[in-house]
Design a protein around this motif. Structure first.
Motif, PDB file in Angstrom:
ATOM      1  N   GLY A 180      68.886  59.501  57.202  1.00 30.55           N
ATOM      2  CA  GLY A 180      69.499  60.815  57.292  1.00 30.55           C
ATOM      3  C   GLY A 180      68.451  61.918  57.305  1.00 30.55           C
ATOM      4  O   GLY A 180      67.290  61.709  56.938  1.00 30.55           O
ATOM      5  N   CYS A 181      68.857  63.095  57.731  1.00 30.10           N
ATOM      6  CA  CYS A 181      67.902  64.184  57.995  1.00 30.10           C
ATOM      7  C   CYS A 181      67.220  64.718  56.746  1.00 30.10           C
ATOM      8  O   CYS A 181      66.074  65.163  56.801  1.00 30.10           O
ATOM      9  N   SER A 182      67.920  64.726  55.604  1.00 26.52           N
ATOM     10  CA  SER A 182      67.346  65.353  54.412  1.00 26.52           C
ATOM     11  C   SER A 182      66.300  64.490  53.728  1.00 26.52           C
ATOM     12  O   SER A 182      65.569  64.970  52.861  1.00 26.52           O
ATOM     13  N   ALA A 183      66.204  63.212  54.120  1.00 31.82           N
ATOM     14  CA  ALA A 183      65.303  62.289  53.420  1.00 31.82           C
ATOM     15  C   ALA A 183      63.843  62.705  53.493  1.00 31.82           C
ATOM     16  O   ALA A 183      63.062  62.431  52.575  1.00 31.82           O
ATOM     17  N   ALA A 184      63.458  63.358  54.573  1.00 27.72           N
ATOM     18  CA  ALA A 184      62.071  63.777  54.723  1.00 27.72           C
ATOM     19  C   ALA A 184      61.850  65.217  54.279  1.00 27.72           C
ATOM     20  O   ALA A 184      60.744  65.733  54.373  1.00 27.72           O
ATOM     21  N   GLY A 185      62.923  65.866  53.795  1.00 31.05           N
ATOM     22  CA  GLY A 185      62.804  67.269  53.423  1.00 31.05           C
ATOM     23  C   GLY A 185      63.403  67.576  52.078  1.00 31.05           C
ATOM     24  O   GLY A 185      62.820  67.289  51.034  1.00 31.05           O
ATOM     25  N   SER A 186      64.609  68.138  52.087  1.00 35.11           N
ATOM     26  CA  SER A 186      65.209  68.630  50.847  1.00 35.11           C
ATOM     27  C   SER A 186      65.487  67.543  49.816  1.00 35.11           C
ATOM     28  O   SER A 186      65.519  67.812  48.612  1.00 35.11           O
ATOM     29  N   SER A 187      65.690  66.302  50.246  1.00 35.02           N
ATOM     30  CA  SER A 187      65.937  65.208  49.292  1.00 35.02           C
ATOM     31  C   SER A 187      64.858  64.137  49.368  1.00 35.02           C
ATOM     32  O   SER A 187      65.138  62.946  49.195  1.00 35.02           O
ATOM     33  N   SER A 188      63.623  64.561  49.607  1.00 38.79           N
ATOM     34  CA  SER A 188      62.529  63.589  49.695  1.00 38.79           C
ATOM     35  C   SER A 188      62.351  62.826  48.383  1.00 38.79           C
ATOM     36  O   SER A 188      61.911  61.671  48.380  1.00 38.79           O
ATOM     37  N   ASP A 189      62.707  63.452  47.260  1.00 35.90           N
ATOM     38  CA  ASP A 189      62.610  62.761  45.971  1.00 35.90           C
ATOM     39  C   ASP A 189      63.655  61.653  45.858  1.00 35.90           C
ATOM     40  O   ASP A 189      63.400  60.611  45.246  1.00 35.90           O
ATOM     41  N   TYR A 190      64.823  61.868  46.457  1.00 38.63           N
ATOM     42  CA  TYR A 190      65.847  60.828  46.486  1.00 38.63           C
ATOM     43  C   TYR A 190      65.346  59.642  47.312  1.00 38.63           C
ATOM     44  O   TYR A 190      65.462  58.478  46.913  1.00 38.63           O
ATOM     45  N   GLN A 247      62.226  58.875  47.985  1.00 39.15           N
ATOM     46  CA  GLN A 247      61.091  58.255  47.305  1.00 39.15           C
ATOM     47  C   GLN A 247      61.563  57.317  46.196  1.00 39.15           C
ATOM     48  O   GLN A 247      61.079  56.179  46.069  1.00 39.15           O
ATOM     49  N   SER A 248      62.507  57.771  45.395  1.00 41.18           N
ATOM     50  CA  SER A 248      62.997  56.939  44.290  1.00 41.18           C
ATOM     51  C   SER A 248      63.851  55.780  44.795  1.00 41.18           C
ATOM     52  O   SER A 248      63.836  54.688  44.221  1.00 41.18           O
ATOM     53  N   THR A 249      64.590  56.011  45.883  1.00 42.42           N
ATOM     54  CA  THR A 249      65.388  54.928  46.464  1.00 42.42           C
ATOM     55  C   THR A 249      64.502  53.799  46.961  1.00 42.42           C
ATOM     56  O   THR A 249      64.761  52.615  46.697  1.00 42.42           O
ATOM     57  N   GLN A 250      63.430  54.163  47.666  1.00 44.51           N
ATOM     58  CA  GLN A 250      62.511  53.145  48.170  1.00 44.51           C
ATOM     59  C   GLN A 250      61.824  52.408  47.027  1.00 44.51           C
ATOM     60  O   GLN A 250      61.600  51.194  47.098  1.00 44.51           O
ATOM     61  N   ALA A 251      61.495  53.126  45.953  1.00 44.99           N
ATOM     62  CA  ALA A 251      60.845  52.497  44.802  1.00 44.99           C
ATOM     63  C   ALA A 251      61.774  51.478  44.146  1.00 44.99           C
ATOM     64  O   ALA A 251      61.365  50.339  43.849  1.00 44.99           O
ATOM     65  N   VAL A 252      63.019  51.871  43.912  1.00 42.82           N
ATOM     66  CA  VAL A 252      63.977  50.982  43.247  1.00 42.82           C
ATOM     67  C   VAL A 252      64.314  49.781  44.125  1.00 42.82           C
ATOM     68  O   VAL A 252      64.334  48.631  43.657  1.00 42.82           O
ATOM     69  N   CYS A 253      64.567  50.026  45.405  1.00 46.03           N
ATOM     70  CA  CYS A 253      64.889  48.917  46.310  1.00 46.03           C
ATOM     71  C   CYS A 253      63.709  47.962  46.430  1.00 46.03           C
ATOM     72  O   CYS A 253      63.888  46.734  46.462  1.00 46.03           O
ATOM     73  N   GLY A 254      62.507  48.525  46.479  1.00 43.81           N
ATOM     74  CA  GLY A 254      61.319  47.680  46.546  1.00 43.81           C
ATOM     75  C   GLY A 254      61.167  46.821  45.312  1.00 43.81           C
ATOM     76  O   GLY A 254      60.812  45.634  45.397  1.00 43.81           O
ATOM     77  N   ALA A 255      61.435  47.393  44.147  1.00 41.09           N
ATOM     78  CA  ALA A 255      61.322  46.646  42.894  1.00 41.09           C
ATOM     79  C   ALA A 255      62.340  45.511  42.811  1.00 41.09           C
ATOM     80  O   ALA A 255      62.084  44.471  42.206  1.00 41.09           O
ATOM     81  N   LEU A 256      63.489  45.721  43.431  1.00 36.73           N
ATOM     82  CA  LEU A 256      64.536  44.697  43.421  1.00 36.73           C
ATOM     83  C   LEU A 256      64.375  43.686  44.557  1.00 36.73           C
ATOM     84  O   LEU A 256      65.074  42.676  44.586  1.00 36.73           O
ATOM     85  N   GLY A 257      63.475  43.995  45.486  1.00 35.77           N
ATOM     86  CA  GLY A 257      63.310  43.105  46.633  1.00 35.77           C
ATOM     87  C   GLY A 257      64.376  43.310  47.684  1.00 35.77           C
ATOM     88  O   GLY A 257      64.633  42.424  48.510  1.00 35.77           O
ATOM     89  N   LEU A 293      58.447  58.799  41.333  1.00 35.46           N
ATOM     90  CA  LEU A 293      59.871  58.975  41.631  1.00 35.46           C
ATOM     91  C   LEU A 293      60.179  60.366  42.165  1.00 35.46           C
ATOM     92  O   LEU A 293      61.349  60.729  42.320  1.00 35.46           O
ATOM     93  N   GLY A 294      59.134  61.151  42.444  1.00 32.91           N
ATOM     94  CA  GLY A 294      59.330  62.476  43.028  1.00 32.91           C
ATOM     95  C   GLY A 294      59.919  63.499  42.082  1.00 32.91           C
ATOM     96  O   GLY A 294      60.477  64.513  42.522  1.00 32.91           O
ATOM     97  N   MET A 295      59.788  63.295  40.772  1.00 27.75           N
ATOM     98  CA  MET A 295      60.464  64.164  39.817  1.00 27.75           C
ATOM     99  C   MET A 295      59.824  65.544  39.675  1.00 27.75           C
ATOM    100  O   MET A 295      60.421  66.448  39.092  1.00 27.75           O
ATOM    101  N   LYS A 296      58.636  65.726  40.224  1.00 23.03           N
ATOM    102  CA  LYS A 296      58.017  67.054  40.187  1.00 23.03           C
ATOM    103  C   LYS A 296      58.794  68.045  41.050  1.00 23.03           C
ATOM    104  O   LYS A 296      58.621  69.252  40.908  1.00 23.03           O
ATOM    105  N   LYS A 297      59.634  67.544  41.913  1.00 25.95           N
ATOM    106  CA  LYS A 297      60.417  68.398  42.806  1.00 25.95           C
ATOM    107  C   LYS A 297      61.610  69.034  42.092  1.00 25.95           C
ATOM    108  O   LYS A 297      62.199  70.007  42.585  1.00 25.95           O
ATOM    109  N   LEU A 298      61.983  68.499  40.941  1.00 26.93           N
ATOM    110  CA  LEU A 298      63.146  69.001  40.215  1.00 26.93           C
ATOM    111  C   LEU A 298      62.876  70.403  39.681  1.00 26.93           C
ATOM    112  O   LEU A 298      61.758  70.740  39.288  1.00 26.93           O
ATOM    113  N   MET A 299      63.917  71.238  39.649  1.00 26.33           N
ATOM    114  CA  MET A 299      63.766  72.605  39.170  1.00 26.33           C
ATOM    115  C   MET A 299      63.902  72.708  37.652  1.00 26.33           C
ATOM    116  O   MET A 299      63.118  73.376  36.996  1.00 26.33           O
ATOM    117  N   VAL A 300      64.912  72.054  37.080  1.00 27.34           N
ATOM    118  CA  VAL A 300      65.107  72.086  35.632  1.00 27.34           C
ATOM    119  C   VAL A 300      64.157  71.076  34.993  1.00 27.34           C
ATOM    120  O   VAL A 300      64.085  69.918  35.415  1.00 27.34           O
TER     121      VAL A 300
END
Length: 292
Positions: free
Chosen positions: A8-18, A20-30, A272-279
């Protein structure tokens, strides 16, 4: 698993942290997906609001690309993409609609189009809570999570039936409990956050998001877990706007469920891209470290 991945379009922009974390979790699970070469935007909300057939053609083209690489399923993280892909596939069951959509494509779509699934659902189906728990070496013990699905992930019921009760889905809860978290029975889990009204009607989004933030705060949640880029933006980026509309302060982190799973799997906040979070997540991470 023979599935292609639609970012989807937002994966490389506004939701890049999503992403990044999705790829990390899926990779860890194989959990591995085939890439979908040449994919295009699903049309999001604007396309189907203007032209149903054109919107469907955008989605069908992606499903057809997956069919041509012999993928049996298409995985995506974004609920809006998921909804559009599934609705387009369902509408293609109508021969007249299919004929009109095919006229918009370079060539007719495959007769059998693969079904789209959320990454959350695939993790649940392919691994389940037990295997997730085995991978969660850093337990989320003591972390109180308000699970928030948003209004699209489990609706409409006839299209998103694999999420169970559209008003009370339980997939996210199962995955997060497997990571050791204290998952709250959150009553507003499928309420609308205001979605894209954040641009034309900011006060509407602020009010609706404020209700969700207020409920989570009153229940003593340490964090809200989300699965939608737009929900995350409204609850995190626009939290001050919601506070002004509701007349009270909020300071509650809003993380993607994959970021929380990633923490349980031992990934760092940076991974996990958490530096992108505002709060700020400082209090959450401090509590997590204290319980480790």
């Amino acid at each position: 698993m023979n599935a292609a991945y639609y970012p989807g379009c937002s994966a490389a922009g506004s939701s890049s942290d999503y992403e990044q974390s999705t790829q990390a979790v899926c990779g860890a699970l194989g959990l591995k997906f085939a890439s979908l070469p040449g994919w295009n935007c699903c049309g999001s909300t604007p396309a189907h609001a203007v032209d149903t057939e054109l919107s469907a053609a955008l989605c069908v083209r992606n499903l057809d690309l997956a069919a041509r690489i012999r993928a049996e399923r298409v995985a995506t993280s974004c609920p809006s993409c998921l909804s559009n892909l599934r609705l387009a596939r369902k509408r293609m069951e109508n021969p007249q609609f299919r004929a009109r959509v095919n006229e918009l494509l370079d060539e007719p779509a495959a007769e059998q189009l693969p079904q789209a699934y959320s990454v959350m659902q695939l993790i649940h189906e392919e691994y389940g809570p037990e295997l997730v728990a085995n991978r969660a070496h850093r337990r989320l013990t003591g972390i109180r999570i308000a699970p928030y699905y948003g209004c699209l992930l489990s609706r409409p019921a006839d299209v998103m039936a694999d999420f169970g009760n559209p008003e009370n889905p339980q997939v996210m809860e199962g995955l997060l409990r497997a990571c050791g978290a204290d998952v709250l029975d959150f009553p507003l889990k499928t309420d609308c956050c205001g979605a894209s009204f954040g641009i034309p009607e900011r006060r509407v989004t602020a009010s609706l998001s404020g209700k969700i933030l207020d409920a989570a705060t009153r229940m003593g949640a340490d964090v809200i877990a989300v699965a939608c880029p737009l929900c995350q933006m409204n609850l995190d980026l626009r939290q001050r706007q919601a506070a002004r509309e509701c007349g009270r302060d909020f300071n509650i982190p809003v993380l993607y469920f994959t970021q929380l799973m990633g923490l349980a799997f031992g990934f760092t906040p940076t991974q996990l891209g958490m530096k992108k979070l505002m709060v700020s997540t400082a209090s959450l991470l401090k509590k997590l470290d204290a319980g480790a």
